[in-house]
Design a protein around this motif. Structure first.
Motif, mmCIF file in Angstrom:
data_model
loop_
_atom_site.group_PDB
_atom_site.id
_atom_site.type_symbol
_atom_site.label_atom_id
_atom_site.label_comp_id
_atom_site.label_asym_id
_atom_site.label_seq_id
_atom_site.Cartn_x
_atom_site.Cartn_y
_atom_site.Cartn_z
ATOM 1 N N GLU A 188 45.019 32.706 46.619
ATOM 2 C CA GLU A 188 45.696 33.789 45.901
ATOM 3 C C GLU A 188 44.957 35.114 46.079
ATOM 4 O OE1 GLU A 188 47.564 30.968 42.349
ATOM 5 O OE2 GLU A 188 45.645 31.982 42.061
ATOM 6 N N LEU A 189 43.641 35.072 46.085
ATOM 7 C CA LEU A 189 42.860 36.275 46.345
ATOM 8 C C LEU A 189 43.157 36.843 47.726
ATOM 9 C CD1 LEU A 189 39.462 35.065 44.882
ATOM 10 C CD2 LEU A 189 40.735 37.040 44.052
ATOM 11 N N ASP A 190 43.397 35.962 48.706
ATOM 12 C CA ASP A 190 43.704 36.421 50.063
ATOM 13 C C ASP A 190 44.907 37.354 50.085
ATOM 14 O OD1 ASP A 190 41.611 34.952 51.050
ATOM 15 O OD2 ASP A 190 42.843 33.369 51.935
ATOM 16 N N GLN A 191 45.882 37.112 49.196
ATOM 17 C CA GLN A 191 47.133 37.865 49.197
ATOM 18 C C GLN A 191 47.153 39.009 48.186
ATOM 19 O OE1 GLN A 191 49.672 37.184 51.375
ATOM 20 N NE2 GLN A 191 48.317 35.666 52.290
ATOM 21 N N ALA A 192 46.135 39.117 47.360
ATOM 22 C CA ALA A 192 46.184 40.026 46.212
ATOM 23 C C ALA A 192 45.712 41.438 46.552
ATOM 24 C CB ALA A 192 45.320 39.468 45.076
ATOM 25 N N ILE A 193 46.045 42.368 45.658
ATOM 26 C CA ILE A 193 45.454 43.698 45.689
ATOM 27 C C ILE A 193 44.684 43.895 44.384
ATOM 28 C CG2 ILE A 193 47.183 44.681 47.210
ATOM 29 C CD1 ILE A 193 48.447 46.012 44.759
ATOM 30 N N PRO A 194 43.610 44.685 44.398
ATOM 31 C CA PRO A 194 42.861 44.922 43.168
ATOM 32 C C PRO A 194 43.728 45.613 42.108
ATOM 33 C CG PRO A 194 41.561 45.571 45.081
ATOM 34 C CD PRO A 194 42.960 45.312 45.574
ATOM 35 N N PRO A 195 43.655 45.194 40.866
ATOM 36 C CA PRO A 195 44.422 45.852 39.804
ATOM 37 C C PRO A 195 44.142 47.341 39.688
ATOM 38 C CG PRO A 195 43.553 43.755 39.025
ATOM 39 C CD PRO A 195 42.942 43.999 40.367
ATOM 40 N N ALA A 196 42.959 47.784 40.123
ATOM 41 C CA ALA A 196 42.625 49.212 40.032
ATOM 42 C C ALA A 196 43.646 50.080 40.760
ATOM 43 C CB ALA A 196 41.230 49.464 40.601
ATOM 44 N N TYR A 197 44.238 49.566 41.853
ATOM 45 C CA TYR A 197 45.196 50.359 42.624
ATOM 46 C C TYR A 197 46.435 50.672 41.787
ATOM 47 C CZ TYR A 197 42.617 48.775 46.841
ATOM 48 O OH TYR A 197 41.668 48.503 47.789
ATOM 49 N N THR A 198 47.008 49.636 41.198
ATOM 50 C CA THR A 198 48.252 49.849 40.461
ATOM 51 C C THR A 198 48.011 50.409 39.062
ATOM 52 O OG1 THR A 198 48.214 47.455 40.023
ATOM 53 C CG2 THR A 198 49.719 48.250 41.730
ATOM 54 N N GLU A 199 46.812 50.247 38.531
ATOM 55 C CA GLU A 199 46.494 50.951 37.293
ATOM 56 C C GLU A 199 46.506 52.459 37.553
ATOM 57 O OE1 GLU A 199 43.074 51.172 33.765
ATOM 58 O OE2 GLU A 199 42.746 49.919 35.547
ATOM 59 N N TYR A 200 45.963 52.866 38.701
ATOM 60 C CA TYR A 200 45.938 54.276 39.077
ATOM 61 C C TYR A 200 47.363 54.815 39.242
ATOM 62 C CZ TYR A 200 44.354 58.453 41.632
ATOM 63 O OH TYR A 200 44.110 59.745 42.035
ATOM 64 N N ILE A 201 48.203 54.077 39.970
ATOM 65 C CA ILE A 201 49.596 54.490 40.142
ATOM 66 C C ILE A 201 50.352 54.384 38.820
ATOM 67 C CG2 ILE A 201 51.786 53.833 41.240
ATOM 68 C CD1 ILE A 201 50.107 53.032 43.702
ATOM 69 N N GLY A 202 50.082 53.326 38.066
ATOM 70 C CA GLY A 202 50.772 53.116 36.802
ATOM 71 C C GLY A 202 50.519 54.212 35.789
ATOM 72 N N ASN A 203 49.313 54.765 35.781
ATOM 73 C CA ASN A 203 49.023 55.872 34.876
ATOM 74 C C ASN A 203 49.908 57.076 35.186
ATOM 75 O OD1 ASN A 203 47.026 54.565 33.372
ATOM 76 N ND2 ASN A 203 45.397 55.166 34.786
ATOM 77 N N HIS A 204 50.111 57.350 36.483
ATOM 78 C CA HIS A 204 51.009 58.434 36.874
ATOM 79 C C HIS A 204 52.459 58.100 36.514
ATOM 80 C CE1 HIS A 204 47.515 59.519 39.365
ATOM 81 N NE2 HIS A 204 48.013 60.742 39.390
#
Length: 210
Positions: A188-204
């Protein structure tokens, strides 16, 4: 005040979903494969059909269409055997008239409209994991500079690196720490992206909805 509701399309084990949760969304994930470790409400179904039938129930959308067609890990002679779902996903998302983002690997950059690139080093993570995001709402997102002044933890592929002249495999614990993900198993880690990416986009995205 109720949280805005986000549909996490092609959700896998929830790296992207966790980021949007941290940004303040109520997250619902959908994937055609079982995701027993998805950390929020999960629906097993065809993502695009579910979107077409249920889009009115959500305020915003994230999509991570399968990347095998564009991944450097897929042999060139086999890439055309994998479906191109970026275009069909975008068509449905645009039809909703609501904010969205579409994420994919660097090889899919030319398929995304004016994408931004995010890297783990921008958020103090010990991995690079460059990913591109098409931003489907009217906002200017400034991205920090990459800081490639360290040996990154390699999370996918062979997970091997040179260290003191020797090759070794990163442990699951190292990969979890590098991605800031503590609930996923190796594949699952192989396919994942760090939550930090979408937290950054999600804040916007949250600010846009307000």
């Amino acid at each position: 005040m109720a949280k805005p509701k986000l549909l996490d399309l092609f959700c896998c084990a929830g790296g992207a979903g966790m980021g949007f949760h941290r940004a303040g969304f109520e997250v619902v994930g959908i994937d055609r494969s079982p995701q027993p470790r998805y950390p929020f409400r999960f629906i097993q179904a065809d993502a695009l059909q579910y979107l077409a039938d249920n889009w009115k129930n959500f305020n915003a959308f994230h999509a991570s269409p399968p990347c095998q067609r564009y991944s450097v890990l897929t042999p060139t002679e086999h890439q055309d055997k994998h479906p191109d779902l970026i275009g069909p996903t975008r068509d449905l998302l645009l039809a909703t008239g609501k904010p969205y983002d579409i994420e994919n690997v660097p090889g899919a950059r030319h398929e995304l409209h004016n994408p931004i690139m995010l890297c783990g080093s921008m958020f103090g993570l010990k991995t690079h994991r460059h990913r591109f995001f098409e931003i489907g709402f009217d906002v200017l997102i400034m991205t920090p500079a990459c800081k490639h002044d360290f040996i990154p933890t390699v999370v996918s592929g062979t997970t091997k690196r040179l260290e003191n002249g020797k090759r070794r495999e990163h442990t699951v614990a190292e990969c979890r720490a590098a991605m800031d993900i503590d609930w996923m198993i190796r594949k699952e880690l192989d396919q994942a992206i760090p939550p930090a990416y979408t937290e950054y986009i999600g804040n916007h995205m949250i600010e846009y909805l307000r």
